[in-house]
Write a protein that holds these residues in place. Structure first.
Motif, PDB file in Angstrom:
ATOM      1  N   ASN A  37      79.428  28.053  40.553  1.00 44.79           N
ATOM      2  CA  ASN A  37      79.133  28.537  41.469  1.00 44.79           C
ATOM      3  C   ASN A  37      77.638  28.380  42.124  1.00 44.79           C
ATOM      4  O   ASN A  37      76.505  28.396  41.298  1.00 44.79           O
ATOM      5  CB  ASN A  37      78.806  30.113  40.449  1.00 44.79           C
ATOM      6  CG  ASN A  37      79.945  30.800  40.417  1.00 44.79           C
ATOM      7  OD1 ASN A  37      81.157  31.423  41.358  1.00 44.79           O
ATOM      8  ND2 ASN A  37      80.898  29.969  39.320  1.00 44.79           N
ATOM      9  N   ALA A  79      81.637  32.196  43.267  1.00 43.63           N
ATOM     10  CA  ALA A  79      83.042  31.894  42.979  1.00 43.63           C
ATOM     11  C   ALA A  79      83.213  33.121  42.225  1.00 43.63           C
ATOM     12  O   ALA A  79      84.712  34.236  42.341  1.00 43.63           O
ATOM     13  CB  ALA A  79      83.137  30.671  42.406  1.00 43.63           C
ATOM     14  N   ILE A  86      86.172  26.038  45.871  1.00 45.47           N
ATOM     15  CA  ILE A  86      84.773  26.293  44.931  1.00 45.47           C
ATOM     16  C   ILE A  86      84.603  24.847  45.568  1.00 45.47           C
ATOM     17  O   ILE A  86      82.944  24.051  46.050  1.00 45.47           O
ATOM     18  CB  ILE A  86      85.166  26.099  43.847  1.00 45.47           C
ATOM     19  CG1 ILE A  86      85.237  27.944  44.188  1.00 45.47           C
ATOM     20  CG2 ILE A  86      84.249  26.449  42.788  1.00 45.47           C
ATOM     21  CD1 ILE A  86      85.875  28.654  42.418  1.00 45.47           C
ATOM     22  N   SER A 138      86.892  29.506  39.642  1.00 49.59           N
ATOM     23  CA  SER A 138      84.866  29.449  38.555  1.00 49.59           C
ATOM     24  C   SER A 138      85.312  28.983  37.565  1.00 49.59           C
ATOM     25  O   SER A 138      84.596  28.104  36.841  1.00 49.59           O
ATOM     26  CB  SER A 138      84.634  30.642  38.452  1.00 49.59           C
ATOM     27  OG  SER A 138      83.424  30.331  38.364  1.00 49.59           O
TER      28      SER A 138
END
Lengths: 430, 430
Positions: A152, A293, B24, B311
């Protein structure tokens, strides 16, 4: 390095946290050995006064009177620093790393001020420092930031990271006590020190913020870039008004990465009553994180105490042991820390809660509103109550405004003849 | 193994979670490379239907139509299984491990039912399976259990681990909706599937409990040892009574290690309104743990969703990458799982909430109380209200009693002529 059957631990300090560590290693030693595939043995414990009576029974042959006897012992694999303080601890840890040992510390003052310097020594030596216990006691936080949330980009961190102030604010809010009464009670119950300044003035929280923000934003953090305001001016009256408006008041450590730079501040804050942080009561701590995220996550638990903090120290000892066992010499996974720009406080945006007293006469409120309007501060919520025959108490919550502009509005208002006193200024988040 | 500049990832599945993972890796790829010291590249993605339109643009040359093309590709270092389902996923993961790859999976059904078998294959191969995403989406849980809390003996785990049911219960509680209305709304908003059975009947939560309990108690968990009751019988009326008594109703997955053995159950539960779990609203999840050292900790966050779950998957990919980079071939740190005794449900202790209707005539309550007394069920709280001219509604909360004894009391009461109906039975915790 070759795999050992037992790893030797050297401790520096045997106070509250050190005692917790020993208790856990004793009680759960078998489980820990089972999980690690290696035993952990405490070989030496450095204490200031070897003759001081201790809460826990310790083999006197383990006790030494100087950290040097720990950090220079070639048999010791892992040094655990739980004595606190900055200078001596810093020297001892640096020496331990230079001697090839892994280090575990619970020392927030040290890590906030000299963490990067020590991490650099560790990296140089292909060793590591683990410091989970330095923030929020037993609550896993450092490790989740390094690992679980590593994919993240962390946008914001808000933490209740000081149990003393949270206990005081909870007692004010739930039991209707004033600050001084709640503080006295916290001292009685052992939740506040005899000298509570570092806690109630927000300093303790600011050290923790420095550590969390460095990891969250991969940036060096200078303590002087953190705005700090404690809770000594929080009145029961403001807690009650906040409740009326749908808010709780908590001392928050806030770090945020914005386009303008990092914002770092510790202050009492109005947060919505249904925010997960609002439910964190008494001596408990919690850290609320926003990642691009994961979204919003929160970690909650005991932020201090012998066994909770010991739990974090022991987890770090286990991580160090895994590094040693798996022959991972350099376990450092932190990003190299950059130096991000910090937004000066006067340019940071806040919403403000303001309580003031004004003459109860026609036109006062209008002129107040005009003063705000002229400085481009718009109002979101207003409560006006009669205070006495001639005075009205007015509570205002503004929309977002820079600290600088709010200060200007405040200067104008303070100069108005109808304003008798400004009694409270607090910041508000959504 | 030698250190590489880029590690190759093979994905199996490209649904909600797979899409999140790609997003991501794309958005935060640079930060991730910086933190790891190695890049991550997706080399192949196996999908059932290569021609299906996707939410995310993917280089068509990456797409293959069978997991075999991923798990047998010698260039691939890390296999990421995000297709779900049990049999095909199980084969693919086993093959990937046998081919020397690290595996990341988000598959709770698989890990609950075949996790230990797959972990054993991994151990044999000096590889590992990471499965943080299989429980509670983006909330760090597996990793804290393995590391941060590893020095603790975990005594109890209570989780809100199903977002659908928590959303429904929150809407019932806060908006005064009945179950069916709240379910329909959850379906509309995408928080509930078209076929919600696995969620609302508690099955989904029971898989997650199996995974959490195995790690918490270092024991093999058999799904059939978990008592499961869903929320389909929870009425708004009971939520209101619960509130009157100071409780919220949540679907909890509860695992506890007692002297008699493990207790494992999923059921709607009355929890005190000031318990941290009571504040967990809507689709959010939270897991509350009690360790002998740390005390009470809670992890809160989004339990599902593309990016949150992505994540967790990405954090696991990063851990696998670290194992590869640091040449730690076997990253498995779990204790060898034993097989602990499980307490049969009828011997587990609970407090019970009971709502019933009885004839509103003298002596009814006395005979009810006598029936409870004779079966050694003692009462803690009582509410009696008039329902109509002839009927009273009675709500009771008992003290702790075994499930078996409570059932006996219930049989006696049901047979009483004055009892018209038993309308609700729920369990209560403190």
């Amino acid at each position: 390095m070759t795999k050992k059957d037992v790893l030797q631990i050297g401790m520096i300090g045997l106070g509250t946290v050190g005692t917790g560590v020993l208790r856990i290693l004793e009680k759960n030693g078998e489980e820990i050995r089972h999980k690690l595939g290696v035993g952990l043995e405490v070989k030496r414990i450095a204490v200031r006064d070897p003759h001081k009576p201790r809460e826990i029974e310790v083999d006197p042959s383990l006790i030494v009177d100087h950290p040097d006897h720990v950090v220079n012992d070639p048999d010791i694999d892992i040094v655990v620093e739980v004595m606190g303080g900055v200078d001596l601890a810093r020297q001892a840890i640096a020496r331990a790393l230079e001697n090839g040992k892994f280090v575990v510390t619970a020392n927030k003052d040290l890590m906030a001020q000299h963490g990067l310097e020590l991490l650099a020594i560790a990296k140089n030596q292909n060793r590591n420092i683990f410091y989970e216990a330095s923030v929020a006691g037993g609550i896993p936080l450092i490790r989740p930031l390094k690992n679980s949330l590593a994919a993240n980009h962390i946008e914001k961190v808000m933490g209740i990271v000081n149990g003393t102030t949270n206990y005081i604010l909870t007692q004010m809010s739930c039991e209707g006590k004033e600050f001084s009464e709640a503080l006295a009670e916290a001292q009685e119950k052992g939740f506040a020190e005899a000298d509570p300044a570092s806690d109630i003035e927000g300093l303790d929280a600011s050290y923790k913020l420095a550590i969390i923000a460095a990891l969250s934003f991969s940036s060096k953090i200078d303590m002087k870039d953190i705005f700090v305001e404690g809770i000594t001016n929080v009145k029961l009256r403001d807690i009650r008004y906040a409740q009326e408006l749908g808010y709780a008041i908590k001392l928050l450590a806030i770090g945020e990465e914005t386009e303008e730079g990092l914002q770092l501040r510790v202050h009492p804050t109005l947060i919505p009553a249904d925010h997960p942080l609002a439910a964190v009561a008494n001596e408990f701590n919690a850290i609320f994180l926003e990642g691009d995220a994961v979204g919003e996550v929160m970690f909650y638990g005991p932020g201090a105490g012998s066994l909770p903090t010991g739990s974090a120290v022991c987890a770090d000892i286990m991580d160090a042991a895994r590094c040693l066992q798996h022959e991972v010499e350099n376990g450092i996974v932190e990003a190299t820390f950059g130096t991000k720009k910090v937004v000066p406080m006067e340019k940071q945006q806040s919403r403000f809660y303001l309580r003031l007293k004004a003459k109860d006469e026609p036109g006062v409120f209008a002129s107040l509103a005009t003063a705000f309007g002229e400085t481009k501060v718009s109002l979101d919520m207003i409560i006006q109550k009669r205070s006495d025959a001639e005075t009205a108490e007015i509570v205002l919550v503004t929309h977002g405004v820079s600290e600088g502009n709010f200060q200007k509005a405040l200067d104008t208002i303070e100069a108005m003849p109808a304003i008798r006193s400004i009694n409270a200024i607090l910041r508000v988040i959504e």
